[in-house]
Design a protein around this motif. Structure first.
Motif, PDB file in Angstrom:
ATOM      1  N   ASN A  46       0.822  -1.215   0.000  1.00 29.89           N
ATOM      2  CA  ASN A  46       0.000   0.000   0.000  1.00 29.89           C
ATOM      3  C   ASN A  46       0.852   1.260   0.000  1.00 29.89           C
ATOM      4  N   GLY A  47       2.058   1.131   0.494  1.00 25.60           N
ATOM      5  CA  GLY A  47       3.001   2.247   0.503  1.00 25.60           C
ATOM      6  C   GLY A  47       4.399   1.722   0.756  1.00 25.60           C
ATOM      7  N   SER A  48       5.388   2.383   0.200  1.00 26.03           N
ATOM      8  CA  SER A  48       6.768   1.919   0.398  1.00 26.03           C
ATOM      9  C   SER A  48       7.730   3.075   0.162  1.00 26.03           C
ATOM     10  N   ALA A  49       8.912   2.949   0.725  1.00 23.42           N
ATOM     11  CA  ALA A  49       9.947   3.959   0.542  1.00 23.42           C
ATOM     12  C   ALA A  49      11.282   3.379   0.983  1.00 23.42           C
ATOM     13  N   SER A  50      12.344   3.938   0.445  1.00 25.20           N
ATOM     14  CA  SER A  50      13.688   3.576   0.894  1.00 25.20           C
ATOM     15  C   SER A  50      14.462   4.853   1.176  1.00 25.20           C
ATOM     16  N   VAL A  51      15.348   4.779   2.139  1.00 22.44           N
ATOM     17  CA  VAL A  51      16.217   5.902   2.483  1.00 22.44           C
ATOM     18  C   VAL A  51      17.642   5.385   2.556  1.00 22.44           C
ATOM     19  N   LYS A  52      18.532   6.127   1.919  1.00 25.83           N
ATOM     20  CA  LYS A  52      19.945   5.741   1.898  1.00 25.83           C
ATOM     21  C   LYS A  52      20.789   6.968   2.185  1.00 25.83           C
ATOM     22  N   ILE A  53      21.751   6.832   3.088  1.00 30.35           N
ATOM     23  CA  ILE A  53      22.653   7.933   3.388  1.00 30.35           C
ATOM     24  C   ILE A  53      24.033   7.606   2.845  1.00 30.35           C
ATOM     25  N   GLU A  54      24.861   8.643   2.761  1.00 26.04           N
ATOM     26  CA  GLU A  54      26.230   8.452   2.302  1.00 26.04           C
ATOM     27  C   GLU A  54      26.941   7.442   3.196  1.00 26.04           C
ATOM     28  N   GLY A  55      27.600   6.491   2.590  1.00 29.62           N
ATOM     29  CA  GLY A  55      28.280   5.468   3.370  1.00 29.62           C
ATOM     30  C   GLY A  55      27.539   4.153   3.373  1.00 29.62           C
ATOM     31  N   GLN A  56      26.397   4.094   2.652  1.00 33.15           N
ATOM     32  CA  GLN A  56      25.707   2.844   2.358  1.00 33.15           C
ATOM     33  C   GLN A  56      24.685   2.349   3.365  1.00 33.15           C
ATOM     34  N   THR A  57      24.400   3.052   4.458  1.00 26.22           N
ATOM     35  CA  THR A  57      23.270   2.617   5.283  1.00 26.22           C
ATOM     36  C   THR A  57      22.000   2.766   4.462  1.00 26.22           C
ATOM     37  N   ASP A  58      21.278   1.663   4.278  1.00 24.55           N
ATOM     38  CA  ASP A  58      20.156   1.614   3.340  1.00 24.55           C
ATOM     39  C   ASP A  58      19.018   0.824   3.976  1.00 24.55           C
ATOM     40  N   VAL A  59      17.821   1.406   3.987  1.00 20.68           N
ATOM     41  CA  VAL A  59      16.659   0.771   4.610  1.00 20.68           C
ATOM     42  C   VAL A  59      15.470   0.853   3.659  1.00 20.68           C
ATOM     43  N   LEU A  60      14.748  -0.261   3.519  1.00 21.84           N
ATOM     44  CA  LEU A  60      13.541  -0.327   2.698  1.00 21.84           C
ATOM     45  C   LEU A  60      12.350  -0.616   3.602  1.00 21.84           C
ATOM     46  N   VAL A  61      11.268   0.143   3.427  1.00 21.65           N
ATOM     47  CA  VAL A  61      10.061  -0.022   4.237  1.00 21.65           C
ATOM     48  C   VAL A  61       8.864  -0.247   3.322  1.00 21.65           C
ATOM     49  N   GLY A  62       8.074  -1.261   3.644  1.00 19.32           N
ATOM     50  CA  GLY A  62       6.829  -1.524   2.931  1.00 19.32           C
ATOM     51  C   GLY A  62       5.677  -1.573   3.914  1.00 19.32           C
ATOM     52  N   ILE A  63       4.546  -1.001   3.534  1.00 23.34           N
ATOM     53  CA  ILE A  63       3.371  -0.954   4.421  1.00 23.34           C
ATOM     54  C   ILE A  63       2.208  -1.677   3.759  1.00 23.34           C
ATOM     55  N   LYS A  64       1.618  -2.596   4.491  1.00 18.12           N
ATOM     56  CA  LYS A  64       0.447  -3.338   4.019  1.00 18.12           C
ATOM     57  C   LYS A  64      -0.711  -3.066   4.977  1.00 18.12           C
ATOM     58  N   ALA A  65      -1.822  -2.570   4.419  1.00 16.69           N
ATOM     59  CA  ALA A  65      -3.003  -2.266   5.244  1.00 16.69           C
ATOM     60  C   ALA A  65      -4.001  -3.408   5.165  1.00 16.69           C
ATOM     61  N   GLU A  66      -4.567  -3.770   6.294  1.00 20.92           N
ATOM     62  CA  GLU A  66      -5.593  -4.814   6.324  1.00 20.92           C
ATOM     63  C   GLU A  66      -6.640  -4.476   7.375  1.00 20.92           C
ATOM     64  N   LEU A  67      -7.826  -5.021   7.195  1.00 20.15           N
ATOM     65  CA  LEU A  67      -8.907  -4.787   8.149  1.00 20.15           C
ATOM     66  C   LEU A  67      -8.716  -5.649   9.386  1.00 20.15           C
ATOM     67  N   ASP A  68      -9.020  -5.088  10.542  1.00 20.75           N
ATOM     68  CA  ASP A  68      -8.839  -5.811  11.799  1.00 20.75           C
ATOM     69  C   ASP A  68      -9.898  -5.325  12.788  1.00 20.75           C
ATOM     70  N   THR A  69      -9.852  -5.906  13.980  1.00 16.07           N
ATOM     71  CA  THR A  69     -10.765  -5.514  15.050  1.00 16.07           C
ATOM     72  C   THR A  69      -9.999  -4.734  16.109  1.00 16.07           C
TER      73      THR A  69
END
Length: 300
Positions: A46-69
């Motif tokens: 449903n949404g995603s993004a990655s952030v990378k800084i100089e020196g190679q620290t790299d993170v990927l985030v994915g968001i999945k939305a679902e119905l719940d109680t």
């Protein structure tokens, strides 16, 4: 958090540089490295993004939305949950127990700033569809691709906020009589639509580290931001502070074995608010530039 070993000469070199407000990569003590944001990378999320800084620290985030109680103790709130994947490809130390422990620490830090406090509760309330019956659950998956440049908490929080900005969920209609809901699979709305989930109120985690044990002679003496892996190995203490775009703090965690004086701790909090303001603005500008570029390409 650091996993590298430095000899005494290397530590002394870094400490002397910090005392002169000139770190080994040329930055001042309170200067952050440039980072790059890319959103919409995972088509199945449903949404995603990655952030990378100089020196190679790299993170990927994915968001999945679902119905719940909704939970029984929070009947009018939606839910946000985190899963952290400390891949052994990012660092050999993630292969065993240390990776699991780091994942728990990151999970607790994110939970404390995203699920507590007035701003967080307001956002959770916006995820509720029908009190005690239906709500949205945002599953936020965080994959650490590389952590060789340090500042892991800071990069992760940037990626999470960027992914929330990118998140779209289907519209929902509620039958007031039966209480049943109908999901409009063809109608999608942005999570940060006006009057709904307040994306800008989401906090960033800012890490402030203290190098050396000498007493402070100025506000920034011995204190640095955006530490490299080598600087993390030299740090005697550090704090991780959650700060939103308005400069309000929503949580604080201390790392390291050394104690902090009240004056040092107060200075670290001031610096965290200052740096967070700059990073919030930089992230917002990069996302706006990315959206403008995407619109231009679509029109072309």
């Amino acid at each position: 958090m650091a996993s590298i070993a430095l000899c005494e000469a290397e530590k002394l070199f870094l400490l002397h540089g910090v005392e002169q407000d000139c770190r080994n990569d040329g930055r001042s003590c309170l200067q952050c490295r440039e980072f790059r944001v890319r959103s919409g990378l995972v088509s199945t999320a449903n949404g995603s993004a990655s952030v990378k800084i100089e020196g190679q620290t790299d993170v990927l985030v994915g968001i999945k939305a679902e119905l719940d109680t909704p939970d029984l103790d929070r009947p009018k709130q939606g839910k946000i949950d985190f899963f952290i994947d400390c891949s052994a490809l990012a660092s050999p130390r993630f292969e065993g127990r240390e990776g699991k422990e780091l994942g728990v620490e990151i999970y607790n830090a994110l939970k404390s700033v995203y699920c507590e406090g007035a701003a967080a509760i307001s956002n959770l309330n916006s995820l509720c569809i029908l009190p005690s019956k239906h709500c949205w659950l945002l599953n936020i998956d965080i994959v650490i691709l590389d952590c060789s440049a340090g500042s892991l908490y800071d990069v992760i929080s940037l990626a999470v906020k960027a992914a929330l900005h990118d998140t779209k969920i289907p519209a929902v209609e509620v039958d007031s009589e039966s209480g049943e809901i109908h999901v409009e699979s063809e109608t999608w709305q942005c999570l940060d639509s006006e009057g709904w989930f307040n994306w800008e109120s989401c906090p960033l985690l800012i890490t402030i580290s203290k190098l050396g044990s000498a007493p402070m002679q100025s506000l920034s003496h011995g204190l640095i931001v955006d530490a490299t892996l080598q600087e993390e190995a030299c740090a005697t203490s550090s704090i991780i502070v959650g700060v939103d775009a308005a400069g309000k703090m929503s949580g604080c965690r201390k790392c390291g074995t050394h104690s902090l004086s009240f004056s040092t701790f107060s200075a670290m909090l001031q610096i965290a608010v200052q740096i967070a303001t700059e990073l919030h603005q930089s992230l917002k500008q990069q996302l706006a530039d990315e959206a403008e570029q995407a619109s231009w390409l679509q029109d072309a």
